[in-house]
Design an enzyme around this catalytic site. Sequence first.
Site, mmCIF file in Angstrom:
data_model
loop_
_atom_site.group_PDB
_atom_site.id
_atom_site.type_symbol
_atom_site.label_atom_id
_atom_site.label_comp_id
_atom_site.label_asym_id
_atom_site.label_seq_id
_atom_site.Cartn_x
_atom_site.Cartn_y
_atom_site.Cartn_z
ATOM 1 N N ARG A 103 0.855 -1.180 0.000
ATOM 2 C CA ARG A 103 0.000 0.000 0.000
ATOM 3 C C ARG A 103 0.891 1.231 0.000
ATOM 4 O O ARG A 103 2.029 1.202 0.485
ATOM 5 C CB ARG A 103 -0.895 0.020 1.244
ATOM 6 C CG ARG A 103 -1.817 -1.185 1.398
ATOM 7 C CD ARG A 103 -2.620 -1.067 2.686
ATOM 8 N NE ARG A 103 -3.554 -2.172 2.876
ATOM 9 C CZ ARG A 103 -3.283 -3.298 3.542
ATOM 10 N NH1 ARG A 103 -2.084 -3.446 4.095
ATOM 11 N NH2 ARG A 103 -4.182 -4.250 3.664
ATOM 12 N N ARG A 128 -0.519 -2.149 -6.998
ATOM 13 C CA ARG A 128 -0.648 -3.212 -5.988
ATOM 14 C C ARG A 128 -1.566 -4.313 -6.514
ATOM 15 O O ARG A 128 -1.266 -5.501 -6.382
ATOM 16 C CB ARG A 128 -1.207 -2.596 -4.697
ATOM 17 C CG ARG A 128 -1.690 -3.573 -3.625
ATOM 18 C CD ARG A 128 -2.119 -2.777 -2.398
ATOM 19 N NE ARG A 128 -3.023 -3.490 -1.515
ATOM 20 C CZ ARG A 128 -2.648 -4.271 -0.503
ATOM 21 N NH1 ARG A 128 -1.363 -4.457 -0.284
ATOM 22 N NH2 ARG A 128 -3.530 -4.864 0.280
ATOM 23 N N HIS A 172 -3.770 -8.910 3.924
ATOM 24 C CA HIS A 172 -5.205 -8.938 4.168
ATOM 25 C C HIS A 172 -5.501 -9.765 5.410
ATOM 26 O O HIS A 172 -4.970 -10.868 5.571
ATOM 27 C CB HIS A 172 -5.954 -9.547 2.971
ATOM 28 C CG HIS A 172 -6.047 -8.630 1.812
ATOM 29 N ND1 HIS A 172 -6.252 -9.072 0.519
ATOM 30 C CD2 HIS A 172 -5.950 -7.270 1.726
ATOM 31 C CE1 HIS A 172 -6.288 -8.028 -0.308
ATOM 32 N NE2 HIS A 172 -6.123 -6.940 0.403
ATOM 33 N N LYS A 228 -1.796 -2.132 7.681
ATOM 34 C CA LYS A 228 -3.062 -1.541 8.082
ATOM 35 C C LYS A 228 -3.472 -2.068 9.446
ATOM 36 O O LYS A 228 -3.300 -3.245 9.750
ATOM 37 C CB LYS A 228 -4.130 -1.908 7.037
ATOM 38 C CG LYS A 228 -5.390 -1.089 7.098
ATOM 39 C CD LYS A 228 -6.281 -1.446 5.911
ATOM 40 C CE LYS A 228 -7.537 -0.613 5.895
ATOM 41 N NZ LYS A 228 -8.395 -0.952 4.735
ATOM 42 N N TYR A 250 -10.762 -8.838 -3.925
ATOM 43 C CA TYR A 250 -9.762 -7.930 -4.488
ATOM 44 C C TYR A 250 -9.228 -8.443 -5.813
ATOM 45 O O TYR A 250 -8.969 -7.672 -6.726
ATOM 46 C CB TYR A 250 -8.622 -7.803 -3.478
ATOM 47 C CG TYR A 250 -7.547 -6.812 -3.836
ATOM 48 C CD1 TYR A 250 -7.746 -5.455 -3.640
ATOM 49 C CD2 TYR A 250 -6.335 -7.229 -4.356
ATOM 50 C CE1 TYR A 250 -6.766 -4.546 -3.942
ATOM 51 C CE2 TYR A 250 -5.341 -6.331 -4.668
ATOM 52 C CZ TYR A 250 -5.556 -4.987 -4.455
ATOM 53 O OH TYR A 250 -4.576 -4.090 -4.768
ATOM 54 N N HIS A 288 -2.393 2.101 -5.916
ATOM 55 C CA HIS A 288 -3.212 0.956 -5.535
ATOM 56 C C HIS A 288 -3.445 0.026 -6.721
ATOM 57 O O HIS A 288 -3.542 -1.200 -6.554
ATOM 58 C CB HIS A 288 -4.553 1.421 -4.970
ATOM 59 C CG HIS A 288 -5.298 0.318 -4.264
ATOM 60 N ND1 HIS A 288 -4.945 -0.133 -3.014
ATOM 61 C CD2 HIS A 288 -6.356 -0.446 -4.658
ATOM 62 C CE1 HIS A 288 -5.760 -1.117 -2.650
ATOM 63 N NE2 HIS A 288 -6.627 -1.312 -3.637
#
Length: 320
Positions: free
Chosen positions: A152, A244, A267, A176, A276, A241
């Site tokens: 990210r 990614r 994730h 994250k 995704y 993104h």
Amino acid sequence: MNSESTIQDFLEFAQMVRGCRPKTAEAYAIDLKVWKTFCSVHCPQVDNPSKAKVVVDYIRYLRVERKNASAAIGRKLATLSAFVDFLILMELLDSKMDEREKWPKLLDTPERLPVVLDNKEMQSILAMPDTTTILGRRDRTILTLIYSAGLRVSEVCSLKTTDINRKDGRILISGKGGRERYVPLDPTVDEAIQEYLSSRSSSIPELFVSKKGGALTPRAIQFMVKKYAEDAQIDKQVTPHKLRHTCATHLLQEGAHLVSIQKLLGHKSLTTTQIYLHITIADLKELSKHHPMHKMRAQLGLMGNPVQSFQSPYGTKTGT
């Protein structure tokens, strides 16, 4: 109830009591600023933020005036709900007045296939930075890093020189939600990092330095990626993104296991990875070539055109 002091108390509660990350609290602050703007114009005397009629008007405001999609509206309603919880907890709102059960359910928005670069487009972008300059070497390192490890943009900005472990061939990523993970240090990325560091003079701990000598920001990387995509004459809206996503999709196409891609991307849930990623129509056509049905064609007498070769044992079909 919507006063600045009450909202500030909520934000402090979110961080100090609930333990929310600073970025989560920042998102709360942004969402509640939108809520305050709505209230000041459409219902300045509102004394119950959970009131269903007010929320319906709020959703209409978000869709019509702010052009928000369902995902953005859902996030703002989640923030408002957390704020209502706080008001009830602090006895600023009677729990008997809570009308959240009446809030309308948002319909899911149709999924759109995400933008993915093909190999040729990716190579074109990677070739754009002028590696005779320090900024060009920095930019090439960032591009190869995002593409190789699917990072990210926030993770790229938070990288420190001490996170690079050449001995073990891995990079420590602060992901994250405060979750940490290791990603492989690709030899191409390692070479690019060492070439960049050999010409970098800054003493700040962050790996990537701006032109002014400070830590690079997400917005600067977004602008940089967009510029190189335009220079490469790629007719797509390219963002960090999307690079990614391109990394993950290319790995999937090369046969990588979905769980491995989940670990690489950081994730928390495999469900997120499944949403995704996507398989292109071209992939599906290629996959169909390996179906056992193709090996049965000779037995079924379908060596040529299936429609022309097949003769029904029941004669010509005349009706239904």
